[in-house]
Motif scaffolding. Structure first.
Motif, PDB file in Angstrom:
ATOM      1  N   ARG A   1       0.873  -1.169   0.000  1.00 37.68           N
ATOM      2  CA  ARG A   1       0.000   0.000   0.000  1.00 37.68           C
ATOM      3  C   ARG A   1       0.910   1.218   0.000  1.00 37.68           C
ATOM      4  O   ARG A   1       1.908   1.268   0.732  1.00 37.68           O
ATOM      5  CB  ARG A   1      -0.884   0.014   1.245  1.00 37.68           C
ATOM      6  CG  ARG A   1      -1.714  -1.237   1.434  1.00 37.68           C
ATOM      7  CD  ARG A   1      -2.912  -1.260   0.527  1.00 37.68           C
ATOM      8  NE  ARG A   1      -3.910  -0.272   0.912  1.00 37.68           N
ATOM      9  CZ  ARG A   1      -5.004  -0.010   0.198  1.00 37.68           C
ATOM     10  NH1 ARG A   1      -5.198  -0.632  -0.946  1.00 37.68           N
ATOM     11  NH2 ARG A   1      -5.886   0.874   0.616  1.00 37.68           N
TER      12      ARG A   1
ATOM     13  N   ASP B   1       1.181   5.579  -0.075  1.00 34.24           N
ATOM     14  CA  ASP B   1       0.582   6.905   0.079  1.00 34.24           C
ATOM     15  C   ASP B   1       1.111   7.806  -1.027  1.00 34.24           C
ATOM     16  O   ASP B   1       2.318   8.046  -1.123  1.00 34.24           O
ATOM     17  CB  ASP B   1       0.952   7.468   1.453  1.00 34.24           C
ATOM     18  CG  ASP B   1       0.621   8.951   1.591  1.00 34.24           C
ATOM     19  OD1 ASP B   1      -0.288   9.427   0.883  1.00 34.24           O
ATOM     20  OD2 ASP B   1       1.289   9.629   2.398  1.00 34.24           O
TER      21      ASP B   1
ATOM     22  N   TYR C   1      -3.223  11.143  -2.154  1.00 34.15           N
ATOM     23  CA  TYR C   1      -4.612  11.106  -2.595  1.00 34.15           C
ATOM     24  C   TYR C   1      -5.481  10.718  -1.403  1.00 34.15           C
ATOM     25  O   TYR C   1      -4.997  10.320  -0.341  1.00 34.15           O
ATOM     26  CB  TYR C   1      -4.732  10.090  -3.726  1.00 34.15           C
ATOM     27  CG  TYR C   1      -6.108   9.930  -4.333  1.00 34.15           C
ATOM     28  CD1 TYR C   1      -6.880  11.028  -4.691  1.00 34.15           C
ATOM     29  CD2 TYR C   1      -6.630   8.655  -4.578  1.00 34.15           C
ATOM     30  CE1 TYR C   1      -8.132  10.870  -5.256  1.00 34.15           C
ATOM     31  CE2 TYR C   1      -7.869   8.491  -5.147  1.00 34.15           C
ATOM     32  CZ  TYR C   1      -8.621   9.600  -5.482  1.00 34.15           C
ATOM     33  OH  TYR C   1      -9.867   9.441  -6.046  1.00 34.15           O
ATOM     34  N   ALA C   2      -6.799  10.832  -1.579  1.00 33.77           N
ATOM     35  CA  ALA C   2      -7.717  10.480  -0.496  1.00 33.77           C
ATOM     36  C   ALA C   2      -7.642   8.989  -0.163  1.00 33.77           C
ATOM     37  O   ALA C   2      -7.963   8.580   0.955  1.00 33.77           O
ATOM     38  CB  ALA C   2      -9.144  10.869  -0.890  1.00 33.77           C
ATOM     39  N   HIS C   3      -7.241   8.161  -1.146  1.00 28.81           N
ATOM     40  CA  HIS C   3      -7.138   6.719  -0.944  1.00 28.81           C
ATOM     41  C   HIS C   3      -5.708   6.257  -1.225  1.00 28.81           C
ATOM     42  O   HIS C   3      -5.011   6.841  -2.046  1.00 28.81           O
ATOM     43  CB  HIS C   3      -8.113   5.972  -1.857  1.00 28.81           C
ATOM     44  CG  HIS C   3      -9.542   6.414  -1.699  1.00 28.81           C
ATOM     45  ND1 HIS C   3     -10.306   6.098  -0.597  1.00 28.81           N
ATOM     46  CD2 HIS C   3     -10.336   7.165  -2.497  1.00 28.81           C
ATOM     47  CE1 HIS C   3     -11.513   6.629  -0.727  1.00 28.81           C
ATOM     48  NE2 HIS C   3     -11.550   7.293  -1.869  1.00 28.81           N
ATOM     49  N   GLN C   4      -5.312   5.223  -0.538  1.00 30.05           N
ATOM     50  CA  GLN C   4      -3.997   4.638  -0.766  1.00 30.05           C
ATOM     51  C   GLN C   4      -3.959   3.981  -2.154  1.00 30.05           C
ATOM     52  O   GLN C   4      -4.967   3.515  -2.681  1.00 30.05           O
ATOM     53  CB  GLN C   4      -3.699   3.582   0.301  1.00 30.05           C
ATOM     54  CG  GLN C   4      -3.669   4.123   1.724  1.00 30.05           C
ATOM     55  CD  GLN C   4      -2.292   4.558   2.145  1.00 30.05           C
ATOM     56  OE1 GLN C   4      -1.354   3.781   2.124  1.00 30.05           O
ATOM     57  NE2 GLN C   4      -2.159   5.812   2.550  1.00 30.05           N
TER      58      GLN C   4
ATOM     59  N   SER D   1      -2.151   0.988  -4.709  1.00 34.09           N
ATOM     60  CA  SER D   1      -1.570  -0.347  -4.583  1.00 34.09           C
ATOM     61  C   SER D   1      -0.427  -0.510  -5.581  1.00 34.09           C
ATOM     62  O   SER D   1      -0.494  -0.013  -6.705  1.00 34.09           O
ATOM     63  CB  SER D   1      -2.626  -1.427  -4.823  1.00 34.09           C
ATOM     64  OG  SER D   1      -3.161  -1.338  -6.126  1.00 34.09           O
TER      65      SER D   1
ATOM     66  N   LYS E   1     -12.338   6.915 -10.631  1.00 35.98           N
ATOM     67  CA  LYS E   1     -12.979   7.471  -9.440  1.00 35.98           C
ATOM     68  C   LYS E   1     -13.599   6.406  -8.548  1.00 35.98           C
ATOM     69  O   LYS E   1     -13.781   6.623  -7.347  1.00 35.98           O
ATOM     70  CB  LYS E   1     -14.030   8.493  -9.841  1.00 35.98           C
ATOM     71  CG  LYS E   1     -15.192   7.916 -10.647  1.00 35.98           C
ATOM     72  CD  LYS E   1     -16.219   8.987 -10.993  1.00 35.98           C
ATOM     73  CE  LYS E   1     -17.391   8.401 -11.771  1.00 35.98           C
ATOM     74  NZ  LYS E   1     -18.417   9.412 -12.076  1.00 35.98           N
TER      75      LYS E   1
ATOM     76  N   GLU F   1      -9.415   2.122  -6.407  1.00 32.76           N
ATOM     77  CA  GLU F   1      -8.200   2.677  -5.837  1.00 32.76           C
ATOM     78  C   GLU F   1      -7.114   2.734  -6.916  1.00 32.76           C
ATOM     79  O   GLU F   1      -7.075   1.902  -7.832  1.00 32.76           O
ATOM     80  CB  GLU F   1      -7.712   1.857  -4.649  1.00 32.76           C
ATOM     81  CG  GLU F   1      -7.212   0.480  -4.980  1.00 32.76           C
ATOM     82  CD  GLU F   1      -6.689  -0.262  -3.764  1.00 32.76           C
ATOM     83  OE1 GLU F   1      -5.988  -1.275  -3.963  1.00 32.76           O
ATOM     84  OE2 GLU F   1      -6.992   0.166  -2.632  1.00 32.76           O
TER      85      GLU F   1
END
Length: 230
Positions: free
Chosen positions: A82, A84, A87-90, A92, A124, A127
């Motif tokens: 994972r 970072d 963004y708002a989401h991690q 992969s 959108k 992920e």
């Protein structure tokens, strides 16, 4: 550059284009390529006219396919990690998404490792996915783990300025001392140089030239560098 608002439709004669943040391609019965605006800002394009994005004052990065990013490994996940990317989401990153990687031969990334990667999937409802090689050549082409050096955070506008080969700052710094950089569109810059003070100078110049910071131009940066210990 024109100011655009969400919902506007833009057409171009180019059959093949790359869309960055703030734009989404739509089907069009005509021969032209059409795209719709998803956020307010100024419409920007590269010199060739085949890459478009909307430049706004957003501080959160929204990934777009093919863009280079600098990520921070946050956790191990199955056969990958994972990451970072701001963004708002991690995002992969698969263990096989590296040049020459196999089940028996893959990188051994640790938590907090830095990676220079390319966004391979940006949707959108899903992920983001990353890969550390060039999609066409399947070679690393500079992507992969970033070892040593120093991570500088800047505005999204500044990161795109640095990616522009005609922007003055990196050539100016390179004329003063040798340095290696990795530039992410997500407001992160990795710098490596022989001496720590050179890294500090580069970092301070990026902060000084950042439109969200000092906003210094080329002449002001030259004067600023002359005041620093090199």
């Amino acid at each position: 550059m024109p100011v655009v608002l969400p919902g506007e439709v833009i057409q171009t004669q180019h059959k093949t284009i790359k869309l960055g943040p703030g734009l989404q391609q739509i089907s069009n019965p005509e021969e032209k390529t059409a795209m719709t605006v998803t956020r307010a800002g100024t419409l920007e394009q590269n010199a060739k006219g085949n890459q478009f994005w909307v430049e706004g004052n957003s501080r959160r990065y929204v990934p777009a396919a093919q863009e280079p990013v600098i990520g921070i490994v946050s956790a191990r996940q199955g056969e990958g990690w994972r990451v970072d990317i701001g963004y708002a989401h991690q995002a992969s990153l698969d263990g096989l998404a590296f040049e020459g990687a196999s089940r028996r031969n893959r990188p051994n990334l640790k938590v907090n490792s830095l990676v220079y990667a390319r966004v391979s999937l940006a949707h959108k409802d899903m992920e983001p996915e990353l890969e550390c090689f060039d999609a066409q050549t399947r070679k690393a082409e500079g992507f992969g783990e970033l070892k040593g050096g120093f991570l500088v955070r800047c505005s999204l506008k500044m990161s795109r300025n640095l990616l522009n080969p005609n922007y003055f700052l990196l050539p100016l710094l390179g004329s003063r001392f040798p340095l290696d950089t990795a530039l992410g569109t997500n407001g992160r810059v990795w710098i490596s140089a022989k001496e720590v003070k050179q890294i500090i100078v580069a970092a301070r110049c990026i902060e000084a030239a950042d439109p969200d910071g000092g906003g210094m131009d080329q002449n002001a940066i030259k004067k600023f560098i002359s005041t620093l210990d090199l």
